[in-house]
Design an enzyme around this catalytic site. Structure first.
Site, PDB file in Angstrom:
ATOM      1  N   GLU A 291      -6.545  -3.798   3.608  1.00 43.83           N
ATOM      2  CA  GLU A 291      -6.509  -2.741   2.596  1.00 43.83           C
ATOM      3  C   GLU A 291      -7.916  -2.218   2.294  1.00 43.83           C
ATOM      4  O   GLU A 291      -8.093  -1.071   1.909  1.00 43.83           O
ATOM      5  CB  GLU A 291      -5.841  -3.284   1.320  1.00 43.83           C
ATOM      6  CG  GLU A 291      -5.094  -2.217   0.540  1.00 43.83           C
ATOM      7  CD  GLU A 291      -4.217  -2.769  -0.576  1.00 43.83           C
ATOM      8  OE1 GLU A 291      -4.072  -3.997  -0.700  1.00 43.83           O
ATOM      9  OE2 GLU A 291      -3.673  -1.959  -1.325  1.00 43.83           O
ATOM     10  N   HIS A 320       1.419 -23.450  19.773  1.00 47.95           N
ATOM     11  CA  HIS A 320       2.625 -23.449  20.600  1.00 47.95           C
ATOM     12  C   HIS A 320       3.360 -22.123  20.477  1.00 47.95           C
ATOM     13  O   HIS A 320       4.557 -22.047  20.751  1.00 47.95           O
ATOM     14  CB  HIS A 320       3.527 -24.615  20.193  1.00 47.95           C
ATOM     15  CG  HIS A 320       2.851 -25.937  20.376  1.00 47.95           C
ATOM     16  ND1 HIS A 320       2.982 -26.698  21.516  1.00 47.95           N
ATOM     17  CD2 HIS A 320       1.964 -26.594  19.585  1.00 47.95           C
ATOM     18  CE1 HIS A 320       2.239 -27.793  21.396  1.00 47.95           C
ATOM     19  NE2 HIS A 320       1.596 -27.746  20.242  1.00 47.95           N
ATOM     20  N   LYS A 432       3.306   4.450  -3.655  1.00 49.27           N
ATOM     21  CA  LYS A 432       3.677   4.167  -5.051  1.00 49.27           C
ATOM     22  C   LYS A 432       4.223   5.438  -5.716  1.00 49.27           C
ATOM     23  O   LYS A 432       5.233   5.411  -6.404  1.00 49.27           O
ATOM     24  CB  LYS A 432       2.464   3.671  -5.848  1.00 49.27           C
ATOM     25  CG  LYS A 432       2.063   2.222  -5.584  1.00 49.27           C
ATOM     26  CD  LYS A 432       0.991   1.788  -6.610  1.00 49.27           C
ATOM     27  CE  LYS A 432       0.495   0.381  -6.368  1.00 49.27           C
ATOM     28  NZ  LYS A 432      -0.435  -0.112  -7.375  1.00 49.27           N
TER      29      LYS A 432
HETATM   30  O1  PA5 Z   1      -5.509  -4.582  -3.881  1.00 45.46           O
HETATM   31  C1  PA5 Z   1      -4.908  -3.744  -4.538  1.00 45.46           C
HETATM   32  O2  PA5 Z   1      -5.493  -2.969  -5.291  1.00 45.46           O
HETATM   33  C2  PA5 Z   1      -3.405  -3.667  -4.481  1.00 45.46           C
HETATM   34  O3  PA5 Z   1      -2.870  -4.548  -3.545  1.00 45.46           O
HETATM   35  C3  PA5 Z   1      -2.813  -3.980  -5.846  1.00 45.46           C
HETATM   36  O4  PA5 Z   1      -3.202  -5.258  -6.246  1.00 45.46           O
HETATM   37  C4  PA5 Z   1      -1.291  -3.895  -5.840  1.00 45.46           C
HETATM   38  O5  PA5 Z   1      -0.885  -2.618  -5.415  1.00 45.46           O
HETATM   39  C5  PA5 Z   1      -0.717  -4.182  -7.214  1.00 45.46           C
HETATM   40  O6  PA5 Z   1      -1.290  -3.339  -8.168  1.00 45.46           O
HETATM   41  P1  PA5 Z   1      -1.225  -3.671  -9.703  1.00 45.46           P
HETATM   42  O7  PA5 Z   1      -1.990  -4.911  -9.948  1.00 45.46           O
HETATM   43  O8  PA5 Z   1      -1.805  -2.499 -10.382  1.00 45.46           O
HETATM   44  O9  PA5 Z   1       0.219  -3.873 -10.027  1.00 45.46           O
END
Ligand code: PA5
Length: 462
Positions: A291, A320, A432
């Site tokens: 990410e 394996h 989202k």
């Molecule tokens: O790393 C990130 O920013 C995302 O993976 C968020 O943690 C994830 O989308 C969840 O978001 P939030 O904590 O606002 O619910």
């Protein structure tokens, strides 16, 4: 520093032409220095507030240990609701430190309540969770930095409704801790109205860099873990990462070697811990690496489609399964092993009267797992495959804190070397928003029209 970082098998002297020539490090010294400066100059600023997390005040930590620790003591079950960065850190760390069959142990032998980290909205999973929980003795940590994530809000709504019915409103409120941004977002607004206990996620700490904020610490404190030792370990790695000499800086060296590997076409980065307890560290790594680095554009807006696909494996299990591919398939991977010097248990293979397997008898499983790891490293090296090993002397709060900081600085330096913004996630945000639109949220009408305009027909469906 307690962790050791062995990168011999990344270098041409060990893996031949597919490795990194040591001369490159000198040739790239300016780009390395610039990436180092970018990360160092931004410590504690903007989205790099995560750099300050190891230095939380004693007073702040003591309150958390006291409040969450008390909940952990009276809870039979502690449930985390969250997703992505709001779940993977708590999951990876907690499972590293608790007994491998924690939830199955009787309460007298269990350190801390049963733990459930629920990071999906699969209805079967929610029903299954509710089947095993006794709501009277279950406590919940609802984690969402934005306070707006559909998955987490859904879990919260279902649970709070049930808790109120089962326990009454006033008692139900006492079973919920909310970890979110104070002053902002739907979940914060509900919490303020209902009077839930709230822990604030610091403004400049993004989800995947938040494990050492209340996002992780609340759960760890409830589980009776030593959060101060964890932060001490994190501080140790932060200090090592602040060394401008790449030969003394494990995270800068790691990021640099993987950056060179990307340029060599090694577009896959495998994390392979040799410990079941560290299995979910690979999930944590996959998120932070994917990410943060998977970006369409660099900081100047130029399209570069950067990133290196992370993959998870478990030693020895995947020897394996996947290792055949790693050894003989395309030269497109870097493998990071995680080794443990001293496991928390020692199991000896007995000498008995079975007249076979003499080579195993009298050894320990500890010797076996480490021999298999070294053998796999050797096999990869011999096949010219780049790999390196992070050694944990033991798995405890301090070394886990160090390892988490290793992943964070490794990612930050790699982002700086790639010249990208490692802290945004426009690809995730788009999904989202489309979810909000499809569920009819007010304010997302234009997005719904956009989604509907490209909804697939059945032309290409068999
Ligand atoms: O790393 C990130 O920013 C995302 O993976 C968020 O943690 C994830 O989308 C969840 O978001 P939030 O904590 O606002 O619910």
């Amino acid at each position: 520093m307690k962790l050791r970082f062995d990168y011999n098998n990344m270098m041409t002297s060990y893996v031949g032409e597919h490795g990194v020539n040591p001369d490159c490090i000198d040739a790239d010294k300016e780009v390395i220095a610039s990436a180092f400066k970018t990360v160092m100059d931004n410590r504690g600023k903007g989205w790099q507030e995560w750099c300050d997390l190891p230095y939380a005040s004693e007073e702040y930590l003591d309150e958390m240990i006291s409040y969450c620790g008390a909940i952990g003591k009276k809870a039979e079950s502690f449930v985390v609701f969250g997703i992505g960065g709001s779940a993977l850190g708590p999951l990876a760390v907690a499972t590293s430190l608790i007994h491998l069959h924690h939830n199955e142990l009787p309460a007298s032998k269990r350190k801390g309540p049963k733990l459930y980290v629920e990071d999906n909205v699969d209805p079967e999973r929610m029903s299954a969770l509710l089947d095993v929980l006794d709501l009277k003795t279950a406590y919940f940590n609802v984690i969402t930095k934005s306070g707006e994530t559909s998955e987490t809000l859904t879990q919260f709504l279902i649970l709070y409704n049930m808790l109120k019915k089962e326990l009454g409103v006033e008692e139900a409120k006492k079973h919920i801790i909310v970890t979110t941004t104070v002053g902002k977002g739907t979940l914060y607004n509900i919490s303020a109205k209902e009077g839930f206990k709230v822990y604030d996620v610091q403004k400049g700490v993004g989800g995947r860099f938040s494990v050492l904020s209340p996002v992780g610490l609340v759960t760890f404190a409830a589980m009776g873990m030593d959060i101060k030792a964890m932060l001490k370990g994190a501080a140790t790695m932060a200090e090592a990462s602040a060394n401008g000499d790449i030969y003394k800086n494990p995270t800068l060296m790691s990021a640099y070697l993987k950056w060179v590997s990307m340029k060599q076409g090694k577009n896959i980065s495998v994390l392979m811990p040799y410990a079941d307890g560290l299995k979910y560290m690979a999930d944590f790594y996959c998120q932070i690496w994917a990410e943060s680095l998977g970006k369409e554009v660099d900081v100047t807006g130029k399209v570069i489609n950067a990133g290196q696909t992370p993959a998870k494996a478990l030693g020895v299990t995947d020897q394996h399964s996947q290792v055949q591919l790693y050894t003989e398939g395309p030269f497109d991977k870097v493998v990071t092993f995680i080794a443990v010097d001293e496991y928390r248990s020692t199991v000896t293979i007995p000498h008995d009267d079975v007249d076979a397997c003499d080579f195993l008898k009298g050894h320990t499983m500890n010797e076996l797992i480490n021999a298999e790891r070294k053998a796999t490293e050797f096999a990869l090296m011999k096949a010219g495959r780049s790999n390196f090993t992070i050694y944990l002397p033991v798995v405890n709060e301090e070394t886990i804190g160090e390892l988490l900081m290793y992943f964070m600085y490794d990612t930050a330096f790699a982002g700086a070397l790639l010249n990208i913004d490692a802290y945004n996630q426009p690809g995730v945000e788009e999904g989202k928003k489309a979810t909000f639109a499809m569920l009819g949220r007010t304010g997302y009408e234009a997005k719904l029209a956009e989604v509907n305009a490209v909804v697939k027909n059945d032309k290409f469906i068999i």
